[in-house]
Enzyme design. Structure first.
Site, PDB file in Angstrom:
ATOM      1  N   LYS A 160     -30.399-107.777   0.868  1.00 51.96           N
ATOM      2  CA  LYS A 160     -29.667-106.843   1.735  1.00 51.96           C
ATOM      3  C   LYS A 160     -28.823-107.590   2.771  1.00 51.96           C
ATOM      4  O   LYS A 160     -27.645-107.289   2.958  1.00 51.96           O
ATOM      5  CB  LYS A 160     -30.646-105.900   2.460  1.00 51.96           C
ATOM      6  CG  LYS A 160     -31.545-105.098   1.523  1.00 51.96           C
ATOM      7  CD  LYS A 160     -32.489-104.193   2.285  1.00 51.96           C
ATOM      8  CE  LYS A 160     -33.463-104.912   3.204  1.00 51.96           C
ATOM      9  NZ  LYS A 160     -34.449-105.765   2.505  1.00 51.96           N
TER      10      LYS A 160
ATOM     11  N   ARG B  15     -36.276-118.831   0.237  1.00 49.89           N
ATOM     12  CA  ARG B  15     -35.329-118.576   1.341  1.00 49.89           C
ATOM     13  C   ARG B  15     -35.484-119.624   2.436  1.00 49.89           C
ATOM     14  O   ARG B  15     -36.589-119.962   2.836  1.00 49.89           O
ATOM     15  CB  ARG B  15     -35.574-117.182   1.917  1.00 49.89           C
ATOM     16  CG  ARG B  15     -34.710-116.914   3.154  1.00 49.89           C
ATOM     17  CD  ARG B  15     -34.530-115.451   3.440  1.00 49.89           C
ATOM     18  NE  ARG B  15     -35.765-114.755   3.769  1.00 49.89           N
ATOM     19  CZ  ARG B  15     -35.850-113.431   3.947  1.00 49.89           C
ATOM     20  NH1 ARG B  15     -34.761-112.682   3.830  1.00 49.89           N
ATOM     21  NH2 ARG B  15     -36.996-112.868   4.236  1.00 49.89           N
TER      22      ARG B  15
ATOM     23  N   ARG C  17     -38.860-119.157   7.125  1.00 46.95           N
ATOM     24  CA  ARG C  17     -39.370-118.145   8.059  1.00 46.95           C
ATOM     25  C   ARG C  17     -40.882-118.085   7.957  1.00 46.95           C
ATOM     26  O   ARG C  17     -41.422-118.118   6.860  1.00 46.95           O
ATOM     27  CB  ARG C  17     -38.770-116.766   7.709  1.00 46.95           C
ATOM     28  CG  ARG C  17     -37.541-116.422   8.514  1.00 46.95           C
ATOM     29  CD  ARG C  17     -36.830-115.217   7.960  1.00 46.95           C
ATOM     30  NE  ARG C  17     -37.676-114.015   7.910  1.00 46.95           N
ATOM     31  CZ  ARG C  17     -37.210-112.791   7.592  1.00 46.95           C
ATOM     32  NH1 ARG C  17     -35.928-112.635   7.307  1.00 46.95           N
ATOM     33  NH2 ARG C  17     -38.006-111.765   7.566  1.00 46.95           N
TER      34      ARG C  17
ATOM     35  N   ARG D 187     -46.160-107.798   3.396  1.00 48.51           N
ATOM     36  CA  ARG D 187     -44.867-107.133   3.607  1.00 48.51           C
ATOM     37  C   ARG D 187     -44.516-106.242   2.418  1.00 48.51           C
ATOM     38  O   ARG D 187     -43.951-105.172   2.596  1.00 48.51           O
ATOM     39  CB  ARG D 187     -43.764-108.178   3.833  1.00 48.51           C
ATOM     40  CG  ARG D 187     -43.871-108.804   5.223  1.00 48.51           C
ATOM     41  CD  ARG D 187     -43.057-110.063   5.325  1.00 48.51           C
ATOM     42  NE  ARG D 187     -41.626-109.825   5.269  1.00 48.51           N
ATOM     43  CZ  ARG D 187     -40.740-110.743   4.910  1.00 48.51           C
ATOM     44  NH1 ARG D 187     -41.140-111.942   4.551  1.00 48.51           N
ATOM     45  NH2 ARG D 187     -39.464-110.456   4.917  1.00 48.51           N
TER      46      ARG D 187
ATOM     47  N   ARG E  75     -36.889 -97.889   8.214  1.00 47.91           N
ATOM     48  CA  ARG E  75     -37.975 -98.351   7.348  1.00 47.91           C
ATOM     49  C   ARG E  75     -39.115 -97.346   7.275  1.00 47.91           C
ATOM     50  O   ARG E  75     -40.100 -97.598   6.575  1.00 47.91           O
ATOM     51  CB  ARG E  75     -38.521 -99.679   7.889  1.00 47.91           C
ATOM     52  CG  ARG E  75     -37.985-100.920   7.147  1.00 47.91           C
ATOM     53  CD  ARG E  75     -38.499-102.109   7.901  1.00 47.91           C
ATOM     54  NE  ARG E  75     -38.679-103.308   7.183  1.00 47.91           N
ATOM     55  CZ  ARG E  75     -37.855-104.365   7.237  1.00 47.91           C
ATOM     56  NH1 ARG E  75     -36.729-104.296   7.884  1.00 47.91           N
ATOM     57  NH2 ARG E  75     -38.171-105.472   6.609  1.00 47.91           N
TER      58      ARG E  75
HETATM   59  P1  ADP Z   1     -33.181-109.326   2.560  1.00 48.28           P
HETATM   60  O1  ADP Z   1     -32.170-109.255   3.675  1.00 48.28           O
HETATM   61  O2  ADP Z   1     -33.141-108.138   1.655  1.00 48.28           O
HETATM   62  O3  ADP Z   1     -34.571-109.633   3.044  1.00 48.28           O
HETATM   63  P2  ADP Z   1     -31.806-111.837   1.893  1.00 48.28           P
HETATM   64  O4  ADP Z   1     -30.378-111.417   1.856  1.00 48.28           O
HETATM   65  O5  ADP Z   1     -32.273-112.644   3.053  1.00 48.28           O
HETATM   66  O6  ADP Z   1     -32.766-110.554   1.634  1.00 48.28           O
HETATM   67  O7  ADP Z   1     -32.098-112.636   0.523  1.00 48.28           O
HETATM   68  C1  ADP Z   1     -33.394-113.194   0.254  1.00 48.28           C
HETATM   69  C2  ADP Z   1     -33.225-114.571  -0.376  1.00 48.28           C
HETATM   70  O8  ADP Z   1     -32.672-114.435  -1.688  1.00 48.28           O
HETATM   71  C3  ADP Z   1     -32.266-115.506   0.366  1.00 48.28           C
HETATM   72  O9  ADP Z   1     -32.774-116.812   0.223  1.00 48.28           O
HETATM   73  C4  ADP Z   1     -30.935-115.348  -0.366  1.00 48.28           C
HETATM   74  O10 ADP Z   1     -30.151-116.528  -0.302  1.00 48.28           O
HETATM   75  C5  ADP Z   1     -31.402-115.079  -1.791  1.00 48.28           C
HETATM   76  N1  ADP Z   1     -30.559-114.130  -2.521  1.00 48.28           N
HETATM   77  C6  ADP Z   1     -29.916-113.037  -2.026  1.00 48.28           C
HETATM   78  N2  ADP Z   1     -29.280-112.359  -3.021  1.00 48.28           N
HETATM   79  C7  ADP Z   1     -29.553-113.042  -4.175  1.00 48.28           C
HETATM   80  C8  ADP Z   1     -29.191-112.852  -5.552  1.00 48.28           C
HETATM   81  N3  ADP Z   1     -28.428-111.806  -5.936  1.00 48.28           N
HETATM   82  N4  ADP Z   1     -29.652-113.738  -6.453  1.00 48.28           N
HETATM   83  C9  ADP Z   1     -30.435-114.782  -6.076  1.00 48.28           C
HETATM   84  N5  ADP Z   1     -30.805-115.010  -4.795  1.00 48.28           N
HETATM   85  C10 ADP Z   1     -30.372-114.163  -3.846  1.00 48.28           C
HETATM   86  P1  AMP Z   2     -36.512-108.373   7.926  1.00 47.27           P
HETATM   87  O1  AMP Z   2     -35.734-109.484   8.512  1.00 47.27           O
HETATM   88  O2  AMP Z   2     -35.695-107.122   7.686  1.00 47.27           O
HETATM   89  O3  AMP Z   2     -37.299-108.792   6.698  1.00 47.27           O
HETATM   90  O4  AMP Z   2     -37.595-107.948   9.029  1.00 47.27           O
HETATM   91  C1  AMP Z   2     -38.561-108.867   9.491  1.00 47.27           C
HETATM   92  C2  AMP Z   2     -39.682-108.136  10.229  1.00 47.27           C
HETATM   93  O5  AMP Z   2     -39.161-107.453  11.380  1.00 47.27           O
HETATM   94  C3  AMP Z   2     -40.391-107.049   9.429  1.00 47.27           C
HETATM   95  O6  AMP Z   2     -41.429-107.574   8.616  1.00 47.27           O
HETATM   96  C4  AMP Z   2     -40.934-106.152  10.553  1.00 47.27           C
HETATM   97  O7  AMP Z   2     -42.074-106.708  11.165  1.00 47.27           O
HETATM   98  C5  AMP Z   2     -39.800-106.193  11.569  1.00 47.27           C
HETATM   99  N1  AMP Z   2     -38.794-105.127  11.345  1.00 47.27           N
HETATM  100  C6  AMP Z   2     -37.486-105.272  10.973  1.00 47.27           C
HETATM  101  N2  AMP Z   2     -36.870-104.097  10.875  1.00 47.27           N
HETATM  102  C7  AMP Z   2     -37.809-103.154  11.169  1.00 47.27           C
HETATM  103  C8  AMP Z   2     -37.805-101.729  11.217  1.00 47.27           C
HETATM  104  N3  AMP Z   2     -36.698-101.016  10.940  1.00 47.27           N
HETATM  105  N4  AMP Z   2     -38.966-101.101  11.545  1.00 47.27           N
HETATM  106  C9  AMP Z   2     -40.081-101.789  11.845  1.00 47.27           C
HETATM  107  N5  AMP Z   2     -40.157-103.122  11.803  1.00 47.27           N
HETATM  108  C10 AMP Z   2     -39.041-103.813  11.483  1.00 47.27           C
END
Ligand code: ADP
Ligand code: AMP
Length: 214
Positions: free
Chosen positions: A13, A124, A157, A168, A85
């Site tokens: 995302k 990641r 992270r 999660r 969420r």
């Molecule tokens: P989210 O915001 O949904 O938690 P991220 O955008 O941070 O996900 O993506 C999670 C991990 O996967 C990151 O390391 C990113 O570089 C990688 N990634 C994102 N989109 C793709 C894809 N289409 N194919 C492979 N890896 C991806």
């Molecule tokens: P993310 O970067 O979106 O994976 O979020 C990391 C962490 O932040 C999550 O595991 C939650 O603990 C918190 N968080 C992010 N967005 C929300 C939300 N909309 N509601 C509640 N917790 C959140």
């Protein structure tokens, strides 16, 4: 245009939201990024949120809703990434948009299997300085473990460790996945196959959004 990016952690995302926001001139609101910055700066919100985030649980709705109220631009034009969420958050968002005379145009559901999500989260790497996001295999930096943008050493992270990832995903299934049906009923949910590579997912996303705009 106001969009929500919905889907499990690691679905891609944030990666797509950054690209699309830049291309369409939208504001990218990632509650995860905002919370991490609050934790880093040890603000009152950050101090309250940290324990939940470390465990991979959701931060309480009232804190998240207050945060969104604070950052929401009056005129809209937003990609909400990782928010809402919970159903309570979705209802609060709807009320807030309504008060401003705005509405959600589309909720894009990033559809991807658990095994892909686990692989994406475990690979990641993020820049602790500028927040850039990489993947060791799928989106590596030019120089091993060093941020392309600012030269800082990349980190994993804390909540991308395996034990926290499992929690999660369970939290996602219980508390966030019900939003799929919630938005389906409202007729604004659009499913995106998020299992393809970053460029392919982006092309498809752009096609869907342009279809809606025209
Ligand atoms: P989210 O915001 O949904 O938690 P991220 O955008 O941070 O996900 O993506 C999670 C991990 O996967 C990151 O390391 C990113 O570089 C990688 N990634 C994102 N989109 C793709 C894809 N289409 N194919 C492979 N890896 C991806
Ligand atoms: P993310 O970067 O979106 O994976 O979020 C990391 C962490 O932040 C999550 O595991 C939650 O603990 C918190 N968080 C992010 N967005 C929300 C939300 N909309 N509601 C509640 N917790 C959140």
């Amino acid at each position: 245009m106001n969009l929500v990016f919905l889907g499990p952690p690691g679905a891609g995302k944030g990666t797509q939201a950054k690209k699309l926001a830049q291309e369409l001139g939208l504001v990218h609101i990632s509650t995860g990024d905002l919370l991490r910055s609050a934790v880093k700066n040890q603000t009152p919100l950050g101090r309250k949120a940290k324990e939940y985030m470390d465990r991979g649980e959701l931060v309480p709705d009232e804190l998240i809703i207050a945060l969104i109220e604070e950052v929401m631009p009056e005129g809209g034009g937003v990609i909400f990434d990782g928010f809402p969420r919970t159903i309570a958050q979705a209802e609060a968002l709807e009320r807030m948009l309504e008060r401003k005379g705005l509405h959600l145009d589309m909720v894009i559901f990033f559809d991807v299997d658990d095994d892909v999500v686990v692989e994406r989260l475990s690979g990641r790497r993020v820049c602790p300085n500028c927040g850039a996001v990489y993947h060791i295999k799928y989106n590596p930096p030019k120089e091993d473990e060093i941020c392309d943008r600012c030269g800082t050493r990349l980190i994993q992270r804390e909540d991308d460790r395996e034990e926290v990832v499992r929690n999660r995903l369970a939290v996602y299934r219980e508390q966030t996945a019900p939003l799929i049906e919630y938005y389906e009923r409202k007729g604004i949910l659009i499913k995106l196959d998020a299992s393809k590579d970053i460029g392919e997912v982006y092309s498809e996303l752009l096609r869907l959004v342009n279809e809606e705009r025209n």
